[in-house]
Design an enzyme around this catalytic site. Sequence first.
Site: not given
Length: 987
Positions: A105, A203
């Site tokens: 993504e 993240e």
Amino acid sequence: MLRQIKLVLPKLRYQSFRGQQHTWRLRSTSASERALQYQVGQKIHGFTVKEVVAVPDLFLTAVKLTHDQTGAQYLHAARDDSNNLFSVLFRTTPMDSTGVPHILEHTVLCGSKKYPCRDPFFKMLNRSLSTFMNAFTASDYTMYPFSTQNGKDFQNLLSVYLDAVFFPCLREQDFWQEGWRLENDKPTDLSSPLVFKGVVFNEMKGAFSDNESLYAQHLQNKLFPDHTYSVVSGGDPLVIPDLTWEQLKQFHATHYHPSNARFFTYGDLPLETHLKQIEEDALSKFERIDPNTEVPNQPHWVTPREDHVTCGPDALAPDPSKQNTLCVSYLLGDITDTFEGFTLNLLSSLMISGPNSPFYKALIEPQIGTAFSSVVGYDGSTKEASFSVGLQGMAEEDTERVKQIISQTIDDIIKDGFEEERIEALLHRIEIQMKHQSTNFGLSLASYIASLWNHNGDPVELLQISSYVAKFRQSIKENPNFLQDKVKHYFKENTHRLTLSMSPDETYVQKQAKAEEEKLQKKIQALSDTDRKEIYEKGLELLAVQSKTQDASCLPALKVSDIEPNIPITSFTILVHTGGVPVQLCEQPTNGLVYFRAMCSLNTLPEDLKRYVPLFCSVITKMGCGPLDYRQQAQQMELRTGGMSVSTQVIPDANELNTFEQGILLFSSCLEQNLSHMFHLWSDIFNSPRLEDKERLAVLVMMSAQELANGIAYSGHLYAMTRAGRDLTPAGHLQEMLAGMEQVRVMKRVAEMSDLSSVMRYLSRIKKHLLNPENMRCAINATPQAMSDATTRLETFMKDVDKTRKRHKLVRPDVVKVSFVRLNLCDSDLIFLYTESIRTVPFCHQDYSSLRRWCKNGRRSVLLLFLQVGLKDPNSVQTLSAFHKGVEWAKSGKFTQQDIDEAKLSVFSAVDSPTAPSDKGVARFVSGLTDEMKQNHRERLFAVNHQDLVSVAERYLGAGQSMYGMAILGPENNVIKKDPSWIIQSS
């Protein structure tokens, strides 16, 4: 998390058109009516129309199509909404926890065949007037949505999105940057140690440091152990380094194919234009394949299972001795059975939502824990739905007790069922949600249908809300035990249920760090000297590429001339109630709903009470009022209103930084026929709130404290921003007290109190000062037909609450001159969030527009604090240095007219974001921002030039020339300890 049916509507009116290309909007027929003209079997640009369905509940027409060559599915929702949306969804089903769909993504947005510049996605933020741009990775799909009100902008963004997902560069460098890599800690120093780096890697380390997210991930993995839901689609930090660049490219080839795609468009732009562009730019270049990405049903267990996981301790937990979580999760049916899903969703709300629900009574009110578990209620995001219920913030010794309570509560529901009035309240909530108009309905719709459509369910069928309500009513009429039978089948007799407990481990963080270090050393030990040198050289190459100014000329862009020169004017009327209360009336197409707001001043409130105002706001509508106890009050609010809430407000003045308004904002909505009921509830809250119920208050305090503690993980950047700005203005100081880390600590202290008598006295004193018409102004948004009745009902409300009210002299807030800067270190187990704020100018100042160009994303507040935020960054001092280099660049004037124009587009994207009918005129009511002020600001934005930007950068952004504040949210940093210059003492 608690999931309930929530569909909200956007504005229902024609929009002014921009430019000649949009003259079609002047046609007399609506977008929905025009879409009804399509015929099943009709061929349009390589697509065949499969179904055309009017959906009157949502004021739209749904058109389903299939692409002939590739089999790609397409759904268009034609609706009179200018905020048009596009999304493309791919079913992505990873079979390991390397995070391949998540990394993909990120990576596809780093450049594509037609747009090979780095990060075209982020560069388009400054080249468009988009109202939304993003991408999402779920457990089994990845979706790429955007929305905009400008037709030319829509085509530009569609071109970039199509090329990104179907023809990405997928460079190895992009994989290193976005996924993971080995790199020297100091990229320019070959002798510095090798470490793991990467955007997604860091993240996910952040996500795994949040106990709520960690628990939710474990629960899903263990409830669905036999296929894709058993892995971490976002990526496990300890597994991400196993992913190779070749595997990433292969995953793209099989999953990011039109045969595995579902396209969705929404709004009032023509469908034919979308289809033509999608066919020519992307789909015509592919042949049909079998992607083989289906998710099978989870084999059902014959016996229930139990499991246990650990987490790190929470330093902000309301009770440090109670940090255990326990939840029971049940596997339900396939989500493609839409009516069954609708029924189970309603059943979930009846079981857990609000103080009248059986699980709230059984689990929350005895104060065994602080709140429901982080995963609670119906979850339809997986192929088969699930229902979960449990507690967080409980003691380990209460584990068996909670299990027994859950089992007993299910038995009680089967025996007693639900009150008819509770069912009606829930159906009333659905009616309200269908009538309410939002500005992001297209995005809400795309998200609502995503999971079901992803598993080949019928998305149009899912939208037939009224038919489901009617069928639900009929089912209950035919079988009074309809809901009890569902509870018996899905919960009592269901052997596929998981009981998962989680407890804190003092060594958890150290264990995770040790596991990562072992993973790192295993990678390093396999390296040769040649490999190490290559890693160093690749690190330098990546650093050089990241530092190099990129040529984005290949990307499409709007021009400043495409922006409307004038704002739309909002008409309203100001009345003055006989008691002196100003009332703003704004007639809008609200679809039969009435929206009420009231601002009550804090000016007369003693300073020692202000820190308890947020608690007052959170409990005042939940304690009971007049003749109603809190259960009856909650029931009446659900039956008669769309909700009633109270929130704190700190509003800086548009002309003077050291002046602000302080108050609380009351908000509620209702159907027009329920106006008298809504205002009667407010009258009872003003005149006779039941603030003396100590047990009820204790429950609400604990839940509020837990919610604040949990929220830091999701909103840490906002806490850091508030902290950094607290000493720059009086408003900033109050904002930190009411909504910052200071408020988190206040609520923690209150939650630890064994006796809340003193707090109850504080709340009673606050009520006398705040719920006072003398210090109040009101606003109503409603249809022209309902406005007369609304004003009459408001008049009655004012008389009811004004009978015995004491008069207080209005005072202007003290003006405090600020003359210092300070560094604020906040203790938390979170990874680092760094923020710097600079005191600048208020909204109406001539320099505000130029400074807003530097802020780019701008702020809704009339006070402009120049904010720089570094997220999840353990290298705070390095981040500070990088930010200051940006300031020097701003002062140097080394930017082009194109840079200025792109910044203007970015600012106008925020300025021109759509406003729902319920919110028209609210900026003027709350903040005093008139249309004239906003138009003047708009004209100054258009006029900003190169010299203006250099001038304001020199005046406001340079060190020593402005007051500034800094904050770090995170554990104590060794780098800071070694650098005493970082600690700035207040002068």
